[in-house]
Design an enzyme around this catalytic site. Sequence first.
Site, PDB file in Angstrom:
ATOM      1  N   LYS A  64      -4.565 -14.544 -17.289  1.00 31.20           N
ATOM      2  CA  LYS A  64      -4.213 -14.749 -15.881  1.00 31.20           C
ATOM      3  C   LYS A  64      -4.366 -16.247 -15.624  1.00 31.20           C
ATOM      4  CE  LYS A  64      -4.961 -12.753 -11.292  1.00 31.20           C
ATOM      5  NZ  LYS A  64      -3.549 -12.581 -10.939  1.00 31.20           N
TER       6      LYS A  64
HETATM    7  N1  PMP Z   1       0.534  -8.379 -13.323  1.00 30.45           N
HETATM    8  C1  PMP Z   1       0.449  -9.614 -12.804  1.00 30.45           C
HETATM    9  C2  PMP Z   1       1.395 -10.648 -13.258  1.00 30.45           C
HETATM   10  C3  PMP Z   1      -0.525  -9.902 -11.836  1.00 30.45           C
HETATM   11  O1  PMP Z   1      -0.613 -11.118 -11.296  1.00 30.45           O
HETATM   12  C4  PMP Z   1      -1.403  -8.881 -11.406  1.00 30.45           C
HETATM   13  C5  PMP Z   1      -2.443  -9.171 -10.358  1.00 30.45           C
HETATM   14  N2  PMP Z   1      -3.626  -9.624 -10.911  1.00 30.45           N
HETATM   15  C6  PMP Z   1      -1.279  -7.612 -11.989  1.00 30.45           C
HETATM   16  C7  PMP Z   1      -0.291  -7.399 -12.941  1.00 30.45           C
HETATM   17  C8  PMP Z   1      -2.195  -6.508 -11.599  1.00 30.45           C
HETATM   18  O2  PMP Z   1      -3.483  -6.739 -12.137  1.00 30.45           O
HETATM   19  P1  PMP Z   1      -4.766  -6.188 -11.436  1.00 30.45           P
HETATM   20  O3  PMP Z   1      -4.541  -4.734 -11.223  1.00 30.45           O
HETATM   21  O4  PMP Z   1      -5.865  -6.413 -12.409  1.00 30.45           O
HETATM   22  O5  PMP Z   1      -4.941  -6.904 -10.160  1.00 30.45           O
END
Ligand code: PMP
Length: 308
Positions: A162
């Site tokens: 991320k």
């Molecule tokens: N994909 C992307 C590209 C994201 O930015 C996010 C948000 N963090 C997610 C998926 C979903 O991840 P999470 O459920 O851990 O927030």
Amino acid sequence: MALKESQYIWLDGEFVAWKEAKIHVLSHSLHYANSAFEGVRAYPTDKGLAIFRLKDHTRRLLNTCKMSLLNCPYDFDALNAAQIELLRKNVFAPKTSVYIRPIVFVGYGVMGVYHLNSPISAAIAAWEWGAYLGDEGLENGIRVKISSWARNSVKSMMGKAKVAANYLNSQMAKCEAIEAGYDEALLLDSEGFIAEGSGECFFIVRDGVLITPPSDNALESITQDSVINIARELGVSIERRRITRDEVYIADEAFFTGTAAEITPVREADARPIGEGKRGELTQKLQEAYFDVVYGRNDKFSRFLTLI
Ligand code: PMP
């Protein structure tokens, strides 16, 4: 939507006033986009504010740092403690959910692409933030456009990180979708299979089976994992396999998952109504179950909550 300011931001070990949390314009990350960040939510429960899956988010943050060669000066325990302390220090309106944004970034002092001699900083902010894709979207579903942008290829970027650099791809896809009159983008991978949304993972329902792609071309989503856990508990059949664009069009239901987006139904994709063109039955059931978990109303999942 304008940011709702709170009182303090944690910056390199100190709690500083919101407006004073500043960095130099020559901070390396601003130019080269190597910064690891997280999006975490805390929900009001009967026992007070509770952070949802704090340790999983902090683990992913440190994994992003590792993948992106960011030597985070704060360890797992320090980052968890800072997030808890930040929520204790700030005053939030009762009954609102709070979004927490930790970020580890390359600071000021060196220019040029090579970053390993640069100082590394960290900050954590938290503010009140409602439904990312709107309250209306949570209830009635949103309209989605398959993006003309392919998700970052695993040959050139790290989807499991991320890291800010990945989000130019998300940003372009999101803007394209909004400018075309849709609410959100759904990106395919470079082979043409569904990857993820600009900031969410994706599920469909076909004949009562819940289907979501593997994480090959997507972030390892914590909400996706929570939904899989909840669905399993509810006895729903689950498949993790690739999904094609045409399969989305003929799905009975579809929804996005993410910390910010929570569970947002998709009611239309590329001018085709999904199912009956509104929030699906299983989607609603999972949504209600998810909110029970995050708001502390389901003891089976109390392990996911860190009370402040
Ligand atoms: N994909 C992307 C590209 C994201 O930015 C996010 C948000 N963090 C997610 C998926 C979903 O991840 P999470 O459920 O851990 O927030």
